[in-house]
Design an enzyme around this catalytic site. Structure first.
Site, short mmCIF file in Angstrom:
data_model
loop_
_atom_site.label_atom_id
_atom_site.label_comp_id
_atom_site.label_asym_id
_atom_site.label_seq_id
_atom_site.Cartn_x
_atom_site.Cartn_y
_atom_site.Cartn_z
N HIS A 96 0.82 -1.20 0.00
CA HIS A 96 0.00 0.00 0.00
C HIS A 96 0.86 1.26 0.00
O HIS A 96 0.35 2.35 -0.27
CB HIS A 96 -0.92 0.01 1.22
N SER A 97 2.13 1.11 0.31
CA SER A 97 3.05 2.24 0.36
C SER A 97 4.15 2.05 -0.68
O SER A 97 4.81 1.02 -0.71
CB SER A 97 3.68 2.35 1.75
#
Length: 221
Positions: free
Chosen positions: A10-11
């Site tokens: 997600h990052s």
């Protein structure tokens, strides 16, 4: 060619960091990051995953590591729409440890199934495999003291796993499979530790001789 890897997070920073770490263990393996959304936010992007899959595919297949459940769902969608979904596998493994273990296995020339197994550490629940079809014979033994400043941390552990994997022998270090990156790291062997290696199989003596030479060279450090 080798099996490629894709790290989905997600990052973007996490994905890139995991790729940077895993690449230290496997310089010849293509490892692609697919982190964050298209606009640089927190989340996952189908387009980024699809592009990373294309980048990592060399013809031997791709193993995908994901951080959270929704990343898996996005990766599964990309897999379904891929040209050759049978050559893509999503590993059920922790993203950092799994990526490092998979990278080492891929660097050693393992096939798709073996790279997935390394990431998932399935071998941790089983005894080390016997080499070949010949009788194992008497185990060969090597005992040495670690001289590396930080012991068998990730990079020297990767060198050990690559070396052990190059022989037709079942090799253990302190009783665990020396061809398993996760099991070797889990030992937590520090500088000054007295370590016992054992090997059985056709190449047992050669495997231990190579490991002894590697240790004299401080595992490449």
């Amino acid at each position: 060619m080798t099996v490629g890897l894709v790290v989905v997070s997600h990052s973007a920073r996490i994905a890139e960091g995991v790729v940077e770490l895993a690449a230290q263990m496997a310089p010849s393996v293509t490892i692609a990051a697919a982190g964050g959304t298209d606009d640089g936010g927190i989340g996952t992007s189908f387009d980024r995953i699809q592009a990373a899959l294309a980048e990592a595919e060399s013809g031997d297949g791709v193993v995908v590591l994901c951080d959270l459940g929704s990343a898996v769902l996005t990766a599964e969608t990309a897999l379904e729409l891929a040209e050759a979904p049978e050559r893509i596998r999503i590993a059920d493994a922790p993203i950092v440890e799994g990526a490092v273990a998979a990278a080492v296995a891929a660097e050693s020339g393992d096939g798709l199934d073996a790279v997935v197994a390394a990431a998932e550490a399935r071998q941790a629940e089983a005894a080390p495999p016997q080499a070949g079809d010949e009788p194992a014979g008497e185990a060969q033994r090597l005992e040495l003291v670690l001289e590396n400043e930080h012991g068998l941390h990730a990079r020297p552990a990767a060198e050990l796993v690559r070396t052990a994997s190059g022989f037709d022998a079942a090799v253990t270090v302190e009783g665990v499979d020396a061809k398993s990156m996760l099991r070797v790291l889990a030992l937590g062997l520090d500088r000054g530790s007295r370590v016992v290696f054992e090997a059985t199989g056709p190449d047992a003596r050669d495997a231990l001789a190579a490991i002894e030479a590697l240790a004299r060279n401080r595992f490449g450090e």
